[in-house]
Design an enzyme around this catalytic site. Structure first.
Site, PDB file in Angstrom:
ATOM      1  N   ASP A 168      28.840  53.266  36.064  1.00  0.00           N
ATOM      2  CA  ASP A 168      28.105  52.901  37.287  1.00  0.00           C
ATOM      3  C   ASP A 168      27.645  51.446  37.307  1.00  0.00           C
ATOM      4  O   ASP A 168      26.625  51.106  37.912  1.00  0.00           O
ATOM      5  CB  ASP A 168      26.875  53.816  37.498  1.00  0.00           C
TER       6      ASP A 168
ATOM      7  N   GLN B 124      34.198  55.102  34.219  1.00  0.00           N
ATOM      8  CA  GLN B 124      33.076  55.235  33.282  1.00  0.00           C
ATOM      9  C   GLN B 124      32.802  53.874  32.592  1.00  0.00           C
ATOM     10  O   GLN B 124      33.027  52.845  33.204  1.00  0.00           O
ATOM     11  CB  GLN B 124      33.339  56.339  32.250  1.00  0.00           C
TER      12      GLN B 124
ATOM     13  N   GLY C  31      32.512  57.800  40.316  1.00  0.00           N
ATOM     14  CA  GLY C  31      32.079  57.601  41.702  1.00  0.00           C
ATOM     15  C   GLY C  31      32.003  56.102  41.897  1.00  0.00           C
ATOM     16  O   GLY C  31      31.120  55.456  41.356  1.00  0.00           O
ATOM     17  N   HIS C  32      32.987  55.544  42.589  1.00  0.00           N
ATOM     18  CA  HIS C  32      33.067  54.090  42.746  1.00  0.00           C
ATOM     19  C   HIS C  32      32.776  53.726  44.199  1.00  0.00           C
ATOM     20  O   HIS C  32      33.533  54.072  45.105  1.00  0.00           O
ATOM     21  CB  HIS C  32      34.466  53.592  42.331  1.00  0.00           C
TER      22      HIS C  32
ATOM     23  N   LYS D 166      31.816  48.838  39.193  1.00  0.00           N
ATOM     24  CA  LYS D 166      33.263  48.574  39.055  1.00  0.00           C
ATOM     25  C   LYS D 166      33.986  48.645  40.395  1.00  0.00           C
ATOM     26  O   LYS D 166      34.850  47.833  40.696  1.00  0.00           O
ATOM     27  CB  LYS D 166      33.902  49.585  38.087  1.00  0.00           C
TER      28      LYS D 166
HETATM   29  P1  GDP Z   1      30.833  52.174  39.603  1.00  0.00           P
HETATM   30  O1  GDP Z   1      30.910  53.603  39.208  1.00  0.00           O
HETATM   31  O2  GDP Z   1      30.854  51.263  38.423  1.00  0.00           O
HETATM   32  O3  GDP Z   1      31.845  51.788  40.633  1.00  0.00           O
HETATM   33  O4  GDP Z   1      29.387  51.989  40.287  1.00  0.00           O
HETATM   34  P2  GDP Z   1      28.703  52.978  41.361  1.00  0.00           P
HETATM   35  O5  GDP Z   1      29.346  52.779  42.666  1.00  0.00           O
HETATM   36  O6  GDP Z   1      28.603  54.348  40.814  1.00  0.00           O
HETATM   37  O7  GDP Z   1      27.222  52.418  41.343  1.00  0.00           O
HETATM   38  C1  GDP Z   1      26.925  51.095  41.635  1.00  0.00           C
HETATM   39  C2  GDP Z   1      25.929  51.060  42.801  1.00  0.00           C
HETATM   40  O8  GDP Z   1      25.382  49.761  42.928  1.00  0.00           O
HETATM   41  C3  GDP Z   1      26.593  51.344  44.149  1.00  0.00           C
HETATM   42  O9  GDP Z   1      25.649  51.960  44.985  1.00  0.00           O
HETATM   43  C4  GDP Z   1      26.923  49.947  44.673  1.00  0.00           C
HETATM   44  O10 GDP Z   1      26.994  49.903  46.090  1.00  0.00           O
HETATM   45  C5  GDP Z   1      25.739  49.157  44.173  1.00  0.00           C
HETATM   46  N1  GDP Z   1      26.002  47.743  43.837  1.00  0.00           N
HETATM   47  C6  GDP Z   1      27.106  47.193  43.274  1.00  0.00           C
HETATM   48  N2  GDP Z   1      26.890  45.882  43.012  1.00  0.00           N
HETATM   49  C7  GDP Z   1      25.642  45.614  43.427  1.00  0.00           C
HETATM   50  C8  GDP Z   1      24.823  44.430  43.385  1.00  0.00           C
HETATM   51  O11 GDP Z   1      25.212  43.370  42.900  1.00  0.00           O
HETATM   52  N3  GDP Z   1      23.554  44.535  43.888  1.00  0.00           N
HETATM   53  C9  GDP Z   1      23.073  45.707  44.415  1.00  0.00           C
HETATM   54  N4  GDP Z   1      21.830  45.726  44.878  1.00  0.00           N
HETATM   55  N5  GDP Z   1      23.810  46.831  44.464  1.00  0.00           N
HETATM   56  C10 GDP Z   1      25.073  46.776  43.957  1.00  0.00           C
HETATM   57  P1  IMO Z   2      31.892  55.896  36.918  1.00  0.00           P
HETATM   58  O1  IMO Z   2      33.372  55.646  36.854  1.00  0.00           O
HETATM   59  C1  IMO Z   2      28.338  57.383  34.884  1.00  0.00           C
HETATM   60  C2  IMO Z   2      28.858  60.878  32.287  1.00  0.00           C
HETATM   61  C3  IMO Z   2      28.173  62.170  32.707  1.00  0.00           C
HETATM   62  C4  IMO Z   2      27.903  62.794  31.351  1.00  0.00           C
HETATM   63  C5  IMO Z   2      29.129  62.402  30.539  1.00  0.00           C
HETATM   64  C6  IMO Z   2      30.201  63.480  30.479  1.00  0.00           C
HETATM   65  O2  IMO Z   2      31.371  56.151  38.273  1.00  0.00           O
HETATM   66  O3  IMO Z   2      31.156  54.824  36.186  1.00  0.00           O
HETATM   67  P2  IMO Z   2      31.952  64.401  32.276  1.00  0.00           P
HETATM   68  O4  IMO Z   2      31.725  65.039  33.613  1.00  0.00           O
HETATM   69  O5  IMO Z   2      32.802  63.193  32.311  1.00  0.00           O
HETATM   70  O6  IMO Z   2      32.402  65.393  31.236  1.00  0.00           O
HETATM   71  O7  IMO Z   2      30.464  63.950  31.802  1.00  0.00           O
HETATM   72  O8  IMO Z   2      29.654  61.235  31.165  1.00  0.00           O
HETATM   73  N1  IMO Z   2      29.754  60.263  33.301  1.00  0.00           N
HETATM   74  C7  IMO Z   2      29.450  59.177  34.008  1.00  0.00           C
HETATM   75  N2  IMO Z   2      28.312  58.451  34.063  1.00  0.00           N
HETATM   76  N3  IMO Z   2      29.415  57.007  35.602  1.00  0.00           N
HETATM   77  C8  IMO Z   2      30.567  57.713  35.544  1.00  0.00           C
HETATM   78  O9  IMO Z   2      31.707  57.289  36.136  1.00  0.00           O
HETATM   79  C9  IMO Z   2      30.610  58.876  34.758  1.00  0.00           C
HETATM   80  N4  IMO Z   2      31.559  59.805  34.493  1.00  0.00           N
HETATM   81  C10 IMO Z   2      31.024  60.632  33.589  1.00  0.00           C
HETATM   82  O10 IMO Z   2      26.993  61.910  33.444  1.00  0.00           O
HETATM   83  O11 IMO Z   2      26.794  62.185  30.766  1.00  0.00           O
HETATM   84 MG    MG Z   3      29.898  55.390  39.495  1.00  0.00          MG
END
Ligand code: GDP
Ligand code: IMO
Ligand code: MG
Length: 417
Positions: free
Chosen positions: A13, A221, A40-41, A16
């Site tokens: 998270d 991840q 979840g991207h 990416k």
């Molecule tokens: P990922 O799994 O690495 O793609 O990240 P996620 O989408 O799960 O979580 C990142 C969260 O931060 C999302 O809600 C993005 O919209 C938000 N986000 C990404 N970059 C920035 C940033 O530079 N500033 C802020 N405030 N939010 C950001």
């Molecule tokens: P992105 O790509 C954050 C975590 C889960 C749990 C562990 C194992 O959005 O960064 P699983 O369901 O994979 O067997 O869970 O890994 N986890 C993540 N945490 N971002 C993710 O993906 C994750 N995918 C799995 O919360 O701790």
């Molecule tokens: Mg994510």
């Protein structure tokens, strides 16, 4: 032709999806090489937010294509759902996605098993419940189902019977979905994928195409959730590091760079060690400001300060050649920001954890930096320079908001100050 990998440098998270979506303008292909719908991207197209769980974070308004590689475990129901969401706003976009028939299928049985196993564990991992562990377990124990079986009804039935038999014997119970129902379910989704004109093409057939064009690999991840080198057993079951590109027929030597994405602080979802965690106070503040709730499960993310030993470990494990920092804006206005510079591991000071076991015993040693009112500020530049010096990797890009265009290079930042 450029080949770049973007991986998470912390516990997932990191942003990416946003970073990949920003870079996607310069790439013909965006490739997911591991994981499944546990990811979840989040991306934005203009003001509209989309969350990709399986689909690579292509920019829908630019003519790039997405490839889902053999290292992935694919929930076909979820895939169709995601495609339909995009189709509503971008008709015809599904034909820009390609699935490697060697990838494995996540079945409803796997999701059921995932929840069952969590209940059986003395210390639950806190999985996403997306069936990831059981799907990869079946793959390794030779009970898995590859996408290509969807095109051979007899084989599909045979494989489903074999898997069901194993699961029933293992758990001594029936599963919610019967074999017949599963057959209908899978055939229905195969028909949907065909109707949507999704392509089934293997990485072998893509060999020449990929080498004659630009490819951006989108990691899932983060390094510290990697099955081999993350904080085991509190990890996911797939490869989270750049070496996962091998499942798409690439060697890491073919990459021009590996970007590690890091937040200006740290988050983690689920159980497991988290040395810099702040379970209240500033942790609550940052969770609210950074909207730190899981993009897949909606769970509150755990929050902590930036952890340099973890980042140094990620750099070495995944061969990071550059960094992209996100969410520095969430720390705007704090008087001070703490940075963990080393761990105390059972009385021994370590700047770099030797093994993932060190994370379980680490007590953080902090330094304090002056805060910044906005990221275009000399104190944020100093924070970045400190990270670069301490990790030996340059921060090339800075994301300062969730929208795609809220991104600048470190040179832009220097010019703005
Ligand atoms: P990922 O799994 O690495 O793609 O990240 P996620 O989408 O799960 O979580 C990142 C969260 O931060 C999302 O809600 C993005 O919209 C938000 N986000 C990404 N970059 C920035 C940033 O530079 N500033 C802020 N405030 N939010 C950001
Ligand atoms: P992105 O790509 C954050 C975590 C889960 C749990 C562990 C194992 O959005 O960064 P699983 O369901 O994979 O067997 O869970 O890994 N986890 C993540 N945490 N971002 C993710 O993906 C994750 N995918 C799995 O919360 O701790
Ligand atoms: Mg994510």
């Amino acid at each position: 032709m450029k080949k770049l990998a973007v991986v998470g440098a912390q516990w997932g998270d990191e942003g990416k999806g946003k970073v990949v979506n920003y870079f996607s303008r310069d790439f013909e292909w965006i490739v997911r090489f591991s994981g499944g719908a546990n990811a979840g991207h989040t991306i934005y197209v203009g003001d509209k937010k989309y969350v990709n769980h399986l689909l690579p974070s292509i920019n829908p308004v630019i003519d790039s294509k997405g490839f889902l590689g053999a290292g992935m475990v694919i929930d076909v129901g979820q895939l169709v759902e995601e495609l339909k969401i995009l189709e509503r706003d971008f008709p015809g976009i599904s034909s820009r996605f390609y699935l490697d028939p060697e990838a494995f299928i996540v079945l409803p049985w796997h999701k059921e098993e995932d929840l069952l196993l969590e209940k059986m564990r003395k210390v639950p991992i806190g999985t996403t419940g997306r069936g990831i562990g059981p799907a990869y377990t079946d793959k390794a124990s030779r009970e898995g189902l590859k996408l290509f079986v969807l095109f051979d009804e007899a084989l599909l039935r045979e494989r489903l019977e074999a898997i069901y038999h194993m699961k029933r014997s293992k758990y001594n119970r029936d599963f919610a979905v019967s074999i017949e129902e599963m057959l209908v379910y899978l055939q229905g989704f195969r028909a949907e994928l065909e109707r949507l004109s999704v392509n089934f093409t293997s990485a072998v057939d893509m060999y020449r195409v990929f080498r004659s064009t630009s490819v951006l690999f989108e990691g899932a991840q983060g390094v510290l959730l990697d099955l081999d080198f993350g904080t085991y057993p509190f990890v996911t079951s797939g490869a989270c590091m750049a070496h996962g590109v091998s499942s798409v027929g690439f060697s890491t030597f073919e990459l021009d760079g590996v970007y590690g994405v890091l937040k200006a602080y740290t988050t983690r979802v689920g159980a497991g060690p988290f040395p810099t965690e702040e379970s209240s106070g500033v942790g609550d503040l940052l969770r609210e400001r950074g909207k730190e709730f899981g993009a897949t499960t909606g769970r509150a993310r755990r929050i902590g300060w930036l952890d340099l030993p973890a980042l140094r470990y990620a750099k070495i494990r995944s061969g990071l050649t550059g960094l992209v920092i996100t969410k520095g804006d969430v720390l705007n206005g704090l008087d001070e920001v703490k940075i963990c510079v080393a761990y105390d591991v059972d009385g021994v000071v370590k700047e770099l954890p030797s093994t993932s076991y060190d994370f379980f015993r680490a007590k953080p040693i902090y330094e304090t930096a002056s805060g910044w009112p906005v990221t275009d500020h000399v104190n944020f530049l100093k924070y970045m320079t400190f990270i670069e010096r301490e990790t030996g990797v340059e921060i090339d890009y800075i994301s300062y908001g969730p929208k795609t265009e809220e991104m600048k290079t470190s040179n832009d930042l220097i010019m703005n100050i």
